[in-house]
Design a protein around this motif. Structure first.
Motif, mmCIF file in Angstrom:
data_model
loop_
_atom_site.group_PDB
_atom_site.id
_atom_site.type_symbol
_atom_site.label_atom_id
_atom_site.label_comp_id
_atom_site.label_asym_id
_atom_site.label_seq_id
_atom_site.Cartn_x
_atom_site.Cartn_y
_atom_site.Cartn_z
ATOM 1 N N SER A 13 0.837 -1.205 0.000
ATOM 2 C CA SER A 13 0.000 0.000 0.000
ATOM 3 C C SER A 13 0.871 1.254 0.000
ATOM 4 C CB SER A 13 -0.918 0.004 1.215
ATOM 5 O OG SER A 13 -0.137 0.042 2.393
ATOM 6 N N GLU A 14 2.035 1.156 0.635
ATOM 7 C CA GLU A 14 2.965 2.281 0.648
ATOM 8 C C GLU A 14 3.483 2.542 -0.750
ATOM 9 O OE1 GLU A 14 6.466 3.180 3.524
ATOM 10 O OE2 GLU A 14 5.709 1.189 3.921
ATOM 11 N N SER A 17 1.179 4.555 -2.802
ATOM 12 C CA SER A 17 1.078 5.947 -2.376
ATOM 13 C C SER A 17 2.282 6.737 -2.879
ATOM 14 C CB SER A 17 0.972 6.045 -0.866
ATOM 15 O OG SER A 17 2.229 5.833 -0.285
ATOM 16 N N CYS A 22 0.949 9.928 -10.163
ATOM 17 C CA CYS A 22 1.072 9.429 -11.532
ATOM 18 C C CYS A 22 -0.298 9.099 -12.108
ATOM 19 C CB CYS A 22 1.957 8.193 -11.566
ATOM 20 S SG CYS A 22 1.958 7.353 -13.147
ATOM 21 N N PRO A 23 -0.580 9.611 -13.321
ATOM 22 C CA PRO A 23 -1.905 9.372 -13.903
ATOM 23 C C PRO A 23 -2.154 7.905 -14.246
ATOM 24 C CG PRO A 23 -0.444 10.428 -15.488
ATOM 25 C CD PRO A 23 0.259 10.431 -14.177
ATOM 26 N N MET A 24 -1.068 7.137 -14.387
ATOM 27 C CA MET A 24 -1.262 5.753 -14.816
ATOM 28 C C MET A 24 -1.307 4.774 -13.652
ATOM 29 S SD MET A 24 1.086 5.522 -18.145
ATOM 30 C CE MET A 24 1.087 3.750 -18.330
ATOM 31 N N THR A 29 1.399 -1.905 -13.229
ATOM 32 C CA THR A 29 1.681 -3.111 -12.466
ATOM 33 C C THR A 29 3.065 -3.060 -11.841
ATOM 34 O OG1 THR A 29 2.459 -4.151 -14.470
ATOM 35 C CG2 THR A 29 0.204 -4.609 -13.826
ATOM 36 N N ARG A 32 6.835 0.517 -6.638
ATOM 37 C CA ARG A 32 7.829 1.569 -6.560
ATOM 38 C C ARG A 32 8.248 1.738 -5.116
ATOM 39 N NH1 ARG A 32 7.246 7.219 -8.100
ATOM 40 N NH2 ARG A 32 8.915 8.253 -6.975
ATOM 41 N N GLY A 37 12.780 5.094 -4.871
ATOM 42 C CA GLY A 37 12.126 5.323 -6.151
ATOM 43 C C GLY A 37 12.341 4.238 -7.184
ATOM 44 N N TYR A 38 13.052 3.200 -6.819
ATOM 45 C CA TYR A 38 13.286 2.115 -7.764
ATOM 46 C C TYR A 38 11.968 1.413 -8.095
ATOM 47 C CZ TYR A 38 15.554 -2.067 -9.594
ATOM 48 O OH TYR A 38 15.967 -3.095 -10.385
ATOM 49 N N GLU A 39 11.769 1.086 -9.358
ATOM 50 C CA GLU A 39 10.531 0.416 -9.739
ATOM 51 C C GLU A 39 10.805 -0.987 -10.224
ATOM 52 O OE1 GLU A 39 8.451 2.842 -12.533
ATOM 53 O OE2 GLU A 39 7.631 4.088 -10.953
ATOM 54 N N PHE A 40 9.949 -1.897 -9.847
ATOM 55 C CA PHE A 40 10.092 -3.257 -10.332
ATOM 56 C C PHE A 40 8.712 -3.888 -10.437
ATOM 57 C CE2 PHE A 40 10.937 -2.624 -5.931
ATOM 58 C CZ PHE A 40 10.240 -3.600 -5.248
ATOM 59 N N PRO A 41 8.561 -4.885 -11.335
ATOM 60 C CA PRO A 41 7.228 -5.432 -11.544
ATOM 61 C C PRO A 41 6.756 -6.248 -10.348
ATOM 62 C CG PRO A 41 8.820 -6.512 -12.969
ATOM 63 C CD PRO A 41 9.562 -5.461 -12.248
ATOM 64 N N LYS A 42 5.458 -6.175 -10.125
ATOM 65 C CA LYS A 42 4.826 -6.941 -9.062
ATOM 66 C C LYS A 42 4.890 -8.419 -9.411
ATOM 67 C CE LYS A 42 1.075 -4.762 -7.972
ATOM 68 N NZ LYS A 42 -0.291 -4.283 -7.899
ATOM 69 N N THR B 439 11.523 9.427 -11.162
ATOM 70 C CA THR B 439 12.006 9.396 -9.784
ATOM 71 C C THR B 439 13.253 10.237 -9.585
ATOM 72 O OG1 THR B 439 13.402 7.513 -10.237
ATOM 73 C CG2 THR B 439 11.180 7.049 -9.518
ATOM 74 N N ARG B 528 9.268 -10.186 -14.340
ATOM 75 C CA ARG B 528 9.587 -9.249 -15.422
ATOM 76 C C ARG B 528 9.105 -9.781 -16.768
ATOM 77 N NH1 ARG B 528 14.089 -7.192 -12.584
ATOM 78 N NH2 ARG B 528 13.485 -5.100 -11.947
#
Ligand SMILES: Nc1nc2c(ncn2[C@@H]2O[C@H](COP(=O)(O)OP(=O)(O)OP(=O)(O)O)[C@@H](O)[C@H]2O)c(=O)[nH]1
Ligand SMILES: [Zn+2]
Lengths: 64, 666
Positions: A13-14, A17, A22-24, A29, A32, A37-42, B439, B528
């Motif tokens: 949930s964090e 937030s 972000c609009p998307m 999926t 972040r 700020g690193y992003e990775f797929p769920k 970011t 991924r």
């Protein structure tokens, strides 16, 4: 959930937030990390179920 | 130990009146999960504890009583929390206990070896005006780590009592008890400076109703971070809500990033500043192999050959030679050419009698013969292997070290080490990476990295295919790599001059280096791939349909006709135009086209180099183009794209010219 970049542990949930601006973020999926700020797929659901199945089996073997 | 389970709040916490009379002082333990709060709690209380659910939640809270020199204390062990901005139910409970039970003393327990990560909460508690004792727990583990903490320096920075403990053995508990008894409330504690946000903070003061257990400064910061709970609790009237909304909006206009991020960053910077005087290297620890590796990967000189070794084996050998060579060869030439394609061609021959419609499925650019073959026969094996390598690198903890390593180089081109992350991800898929540039903390960094991503960073599929195409032609690969490297540095340098701005600051915690876990690697790789397939398949299939429509309506031929000219200037055969057209749908699609073209034997090595350079630099694909516009705005987005279009052809032209006129045979 643990960020694979900075090691920060956070709740899913964090994560959402962190992208609230972000609009998307509804269809997105990616997770972040709120710390760096690193992003990775769920992890997809089917995979989650599969790992649970695996773990369940292992436990079963230990018990028997 | 005596434990009573009790759903209702038990009388220990309910007897506020009684507490006042008997002077039962209340102590609350807070800290991140797993730092040893419960261990300290047990050391202090020993026998009598009560566990109950926090009202309205399923979160369990432990309460106990103990005596020091005939003085009675009540102590509460709270669920783990990372910061005062609470997100999870556990964190909310911990914060509510602080807010509502108004403890006399707050003991902040941290894991001493991770002080860098945990001190921010100490600062937040000090800011909130809590009476704190800082407990550095797990001192035994600290002694084995490569840092030492200068307690006196830390005390004089923070001006709070600090105790070292080992929760599992009870070491330091006596000192902790003395500190509790002797606690004197001081007011000249440490203050974090929030720069421009100070104005907003002081304006907020008058709207926050008084009588909170947190200081107005701390509540102000929580309000700026738009913590709904706190806003509801501390702002009474609608008119005040209006006022604070205005203050927040105004404060936001000073920054490109959410205030949440700004405030967190300020706190992290403050922690770094404090720790500069407090942390010392622990020389007595013999450098373990892990520590040695960890240091050397970040070393400005020795780190570079290590990076090249990783790139060579990870990217070149594994992704390029194995993934793009062996695997693709098998899938393409055996699975697709021998079985799948003939099957579908026969099937659609029977199903659909009209040739032009047959083409949609099994023609030269058909959904099955091209779309499916490209995505499963060429691209999927390559990205799978890439994602696997990436997951191994990710799980080993190398990425943050890479970020530190290139930080110095990146500073020269206006970026910080943080920008490494989108760059490395860009190797996976540039579209994903462009989204990640969001970011980056400054607008300047975002623009520079967007340009570099669209221009000089090939995605893994493209890279893999290019490596496969160059197989056995190392000098050609070298030319390509050098041109890419030069373009990257040159454009980075020029754009950083074009958009002057502050030098970015970059902090990152470095988690320990470790052997990757195979289960983690598999889960990450599959996640991924799952994500990637959802992204590419539709685009590849739509591209096939669009190309078919373009063919039927002759637009495709027209575009190819136009592209003939730039192809001629670059010394490429007409057929290469198709590759560039595909490349606009997706970079990887174009690369797959180049692979096909090479198989036909129509182009020589110099032509392959020129085509690869133009194609790598060439326009971002549609998806990336749209994302760039979305992320950077329509003007910047189109500007970047036009620049790239010209730049890619000019560079490729120049390279072709130089190679040809020097008469080099690659
Ligand atoms: N080596 C070492 N281990 C400790 C120390 N204190 C606690 N531990 C261990 O650290 C682990 C976590 O301790 P807990 O007391 O459960 O931590 P906690 O902060 O209460 O954790 P949560 O209940 O999740 O918030 C346990 O396995 C303890 O045995 C210490 O001083 N040194
Ligand atoms: Zn992170």
């Amino acid at each position: 959930m643990k960020c694979s970049l900075c090691g920060y542990e956070f709740d899913i949930s964090e994560s959402s937030s962190a992208c609230s601006s972000c609009p998307m973020n509804k269809s997105c999926t990616l997770l972040r990390c709120p710390n760096c700020g690193y992003e990775f797929p769920k992890e997809p659901e089917w995979l989650e179920k599969l790992t649970k199945l695996f773990k369940g089996k292992k436990n079963g073997r230990i018990n028997s | 130990m005596f434990i009573v389970k009790n759903k209702e709040t038990d009388n220990l916490s309910d007897s506020h009146g009684a507490q006042k009379k008997t002077q039962l002082k209340k102590i609350v333990l807070v800290g991140n999960p797993n730092v040893g709060k419960s261990a300290i709690f047990n050391c202090l209380t020993g026998s009598y504890t009560v566990v109950s659910n926090y009202p309205g939640t399923t979160v369990e809270v432990y309460r106990g009583k103990f005596k020091i020199d005939n003085q009675n204390f009540e102590i509460v062990d709270t669920p783990g929390m990372y910061a005062l901005t609470s997100m999870t139910e556990e964190e909310k409970v911990a914060r509510n206990i602080l807010l509502e039970e108004k403890p006399d003393i707050v003991i902040h327990v941290i894991d001493a070896k991770n002080i860098e990560r945990m001190l921010s909460l100490t600062l937040q508690l000090i800011e909130a005006g809590q009476s704190i004792i800082l407990v550095l727990n797990m001192i035994d583990e600290l002694e084995k780590s490569d840092i030492k903490i200068n307690i006196n320096a830390l005390k004089s920075e923070l001006k709070i009592p600090i105790i070292e403990t080992i929760g599992t053995s009870g070491k330091g508990i006596k000192e902790l008890k003395t500190a509790i008894i002797d606690y004197k409330i001081k007011t000249n504690n440490f203050i974090i400076n929030y720069d421009k946000l100070e104005i907003a903070l002081s304006r907020l003061k008058s709207s926050i109703n008084i009588g909170q257990n947190f200081s107005t400064r701390s509540i102000g910061a929580l309000i700026l971070m738009e913590d709904e709970d706190i806003i509801d609790k501390t702002i009474d009237s609608e008119s005040d809500k209006q006022i604070i909304n205005n203050i927040i909006t105004e404060a936001k206009s000073d920054y490109n990033e959410p205030l949440n991020y700004i405030i967190t960053l300020k706190r992290m910077e403050t922690v770094k500043k404090i720790l500069k005087y407090v942390l010392e290297p622990n020389y007595s620890v013999k450098l373990s192999i892990r520590n040695f590796l960890s240091k050397i990967t970040m070393h400005p000189v020795y780190g570079v050959p290590i990076l090249f070794i990783i790139l060579y084996f990870g990217l070149y050998k594994f992704v390029g030679v194995f993934g793009a060579g062996t695997l693709v060869d098998f899938l393409e030439n055996t699975v697709f050419d021998k079985y799948i394609n003939p099957f579908f061609i026969k099937l659609f021959d029977i199903l659909i009698p009209w040739a032009f419609l047959q083409d949609l499925f099994t023609g030269e650019y058909g959904i099955f013969t091209l779309g499916l073959r490209y995505s499963f026969g060429i691209i999927l094996p390559i990205v799978t292997v890439f994602f696997f390598v990436f997951a191994v690198i990710e799980d080993s903890g190398y990425l943050p070290r890479l970020a530190m390593l290139v930080d110095n180089l990146f500073k020269k081109i206006g970026l910080s080490g943080r920008a490494v992350i989108p760059m490395v991800l860009g190797l996976g898929c540039d579209t994903m990476a462009t989204m990640v540039t969001r970011t980056l903390p400054t607008k300047r960094e975002r623009i520079i990295s967007t340009i570099l991503l669209s221009l000089a960073i090939p995605c893994s599929a493209q890279l893999g295919v290019i490596l496969a195409i160059f197989e056995g032609k190392n000098s050609a690969l070298l030319v390509w790599a050098i041109v890419m490297g030069l373009v990257f540095l040159l454009i980075g340098y020029l754009t950083s001059k074009l958009f002057p701005g502050e030098k970015p600051v970059f902090y990152m915690e470095i988690p320990p280096l470790r052997l990757p876990k195979i289960s983690n690697v598999i889960v990450k790789t599959l996640s991924r791939i799952n994500w990637y397939l959802k992204e590419i398949l539709p685009v590849f299939l739509i591209a096939s349909v669009l190309i078919w429509l373009g063919q039927v309506s002759r637009i495709f031929d027209m575009l190819l006709f136009i592209l003939k000219f730039p192809m001629k200037w670059l010394g490429l055969p007409e057929e290469a135009g198709k590759v560039f057209l595909f490349g606009f749908f997706r970079r990887d699609y174009g690369a797959a086209g180049l692979y096909d073209l090479k198989k036909t034997g129509l182009i020589d090595t110099t032509q392959i180099v020129v085509a690869s350079i133009a194609l790598t630099l060439f326009l971002p694909c549609v998806a990336q183009f749209l994302i760039t516009i979305k992320e950077r705005g329509i003007k910047t987005g189109i500007g970047i794209s036009i620049f790239i279009l010209f730049f890619s052809f000019i560079t490729a032209f120049a390279v072709n010219f130089i190679i040809r006129s020097m008469g080099v045979n690659l």
